[in-house]
Design a protein around this motif. Sequence first.
Motif, short mmCIF file in Angstrom:
data_model
loop_
_atom_site.label_atom_id
_atom_site.label_comp_id
_atom_site.label_asym_id
_atom_site.label_seq_id
_atom_site.Cartn_x
_atom_site.Cartn_y
_atom_site.Cartn_z
N PHE A 1 -20.62 26.59 10.24
CA PHE A 1 -19.90 26.71 11.50
C PHE A 1 -18.46 27.09 11.17
O PHE A 1 -17.84 26.46 10.30
CB PHE A 1 -19.92 25.39 12.27
CG PHE A 1 -21.29 25.01 12.77
CD1 PHE A 1 -21.70 25.37 14.04
CD2 PHE A 1 -22.16 24.30 11.96
CE1 PHE A 1 -22.96 25.02 14.51
CE2 PHE A 1 -23.41 23.94 12.42
CZ PHE A 1 -23.82 24.30 13.69
N SER A 2 -17.92 28.08 11.87
CA SER A 2 -16.56 28.55 11.59
C SER A 2 -15.74 28.63 12.87
O SER A 2 -16.27 28.93 13.95
CB SER A 2 -16.59 29.93 10.95
OG SER A 2 -17.33 29.91 9.76
N GLY A 3 -14.43 28.43 12.72
CA GLY A 3 -13.49 28.58 13.82
C GLY A 3 -13.50 27.42 14.79
O GLY A 3 -14.48 27.20 15.49
N ASN A 4 -12.41 26.65 14.80
CA ASN A 4 -12.26 25.52 15.73
C ASN A 4 -13.48 24.60 15.75
O ASN A 4 -14.00 24.25 16.80
CB ASN A 4 -11.99 26.02 17.15
CG ASN A 4 -10.77 26.87 17.22
OD1 ASN A 4 -9.71 26.48 16.75
ND2 ASN A 4 -10.90 28.07 17.79
N ALA B 1 -18.10 7.82 18.70
CA ALA B 1 -16.64 7.92 18.87
C ALA B 1 -15.97 8.62 17.69
O ALA B 1 -14.78 8.94 17.75
CB ALA B 1 -16.04 6.54 19.05
N LEU B 2 -16.70 8.89 16.64
CA LEU B 2 -16.16 9.54 15.45
C LEU B 2 -16.06 11.04 15.70
O LEU B 2 -17.00 11.66 16.20
CB LEU B 2 -17.11 9.26 14.28
CG LEU B 2 -16.79 9.86 12.94
CD1 LEU B 2 -17.26 8.90 11.85
CD2 LEU B 2 -17.45 11.20 12.77
N VAL B 3 -14.89 11.63 15.38
CA VAL B 3 -14.69 13.07 15.56
C VAL B 3 -14.09 13.67 14.30
O VAL B 3 -13.14 13.14 13.73
CB VAL B 3 -13.75 13.36 16.76
CG1 VAL B 3 -13.47 14.85 16.88
CG2 VAL B 3 -14.33 12.82 18.05
N MET B 4 -14.67 14.78 13.82
CA MET B 4 -14.14 15.53 12.69
C MET B 4 -13.88 16.95 13.15
O MET B 4 -14.71 17.55 13.85
CB MET B 4 -15.14 15.55 11.53
CG MET B 4 -14.66 16.35 10.32
SD MET B 4 -15.91 16.57 9.03
CE MET B 4 -16.08 14.93 8.41
N THR B 5 -12.71 17.50 12.79
CA THR B 5 -12.42 18.90 13.09
C THR B 5 -12.02 19.59 11.80
O THR B 5 -11.51 18.96 10.87
CB THR B 5 -11.28 19.04 14.13
OG1 THR B 5 -10.10 18.45 13.61
CG2 THR B 5 -11.64 18.38 15.44
N ALA B 6 -12.26 20.89 11.74
CA ALA B 6 -11.93 21.68 10.56
C ALA B 6 -12.03 23.16 10.89
O ALA B 6 -12.58 23.54 11.92
CB ALA B 6 -12.87 21.34 9.40
N GLY B 7 -11.52 23.97 9.98
CA GLY B 7 -11.65 25.41 10.13
C GLY B 7 -13.08 25.88 9.88
O GLY B 7 -13.56 26.81 10.52
N HIS C 1 -19.96 19.53 4.81
CA HIS C 1 -18.89 19.94 3.89
C HIS C 1 -17.82 20.63 4.73
O HIS C 1 -18.05 21.73 5.24
CB HIS C 1 -19.41 20.92 2.83
CG HIS C 1 -20.52 20.37 1.99
ND1 HIS C 1 -20.29 19.85 0.74
CD2 HIS C 1 -21.85 20.25 2.22
CE1 HIS C 1 -21.44 19.44 0.22
NE2 HIS C 1 -22.40 19.67 1.10
N ALA C 2 -16.68 19.99 4.89
CA ALA C 2 -15.61 20.53 5.74
C ALA C 2 -14.44 21.01 4.90
O ALA C 2 -14.11 20.41 3.89
CB ALA C 2 -15.14 19.45 6.71
N LYS C 3 -13.81 22.10 5.34
CA LYS C 3 -12.61 22.58 4.66
C LYS C 3 -11.72 23.30 5.67
O LYS C 3 -12.17 23.77 6.71
CB LYS C 3 -12.94 23.48 3.48
CG LYS C 3 -13.61 24.79 3.82
CD LYS C 3 -13.90 25.57 2.55
CE LYS C 3 -14.57 26.89 2.88
NZ LYS C 3 -14.82 27.69 1.68
N GLY C 4 -10.44 23.33 5.31
CA GLY C 4 -9.48 24.03 6.17
C GLY C 4 -8.91 23.12 7.25
O GLY C 4 -9.39 23.12 8.37
N GLY C 5 -7.92 22.31 6.90
CA GLY C 5 -7.26 21.45 7.87
C GLY C 5 -8.18 20.42 8.48
O GLY C 5 -8.31 20.34 9.69
N VAL C 6 -8.83 19.63 7.64
CA VAL C 6 -9.80 18.64 8.10
C VAL C 6 -9.09 17.44 8.72
O VAL C 6 -8.16 16.89 8.13
CB VAL C 6 -10.70 18.17 6.93
CG1 VAL C 6 -11.70 17.13 7.41
CG2 VAL C 6 -11.40 19.34 6.28
#
Length: 164
Positions: free
Chosen positions: A58-61, A68-74, A91-96
Amino acid sequence: MTHPMFRFLLVLLLSLPLGALAQGASVSFKGLKQDTTLPVEVTADSLAVDQATGTATFSGNVRVAQGALVMTAGEIRVEYAAEAGKIAKLHAKGGVTFANAGDAAEAAEAIYTIDSGSLVMSGNVLLTQGQTAISGQKLAIDLKAGSGVMEGRVQTVFQPKGGN
């Protein structure tokens, strides 16, 4: 006679957990305790699936929510388990960023192993818990137990009670 500031610092240092003075610091994550059996919802700008490796990127926003757990990344790459449709790792990367209740953490990268509830964040990690902030190079959290360890030149500032 001992200077009052020296006595204050000595009392402060003696009251800290031993781990806070070393390279790694144990941290309580009661706010990040998580039911890892809840469904995982992913939203993003785009999705690329690789059937050969059993992954989806998954890419972009990218936003991942589990209760209730939230993870965001590029970008977040989903690694599927042998069971059809079951997610093994993210596996998250880019402003996690990772948040739940009053706790939040930021890092360059993160790996979330869903079944074990293990979250390992690395690369300039910053953890905030209310008014407290702790930084280091690696943060390993056990979401099932609500505990974790910060490693790699750990830094924090302790505010004495009643201080401004």
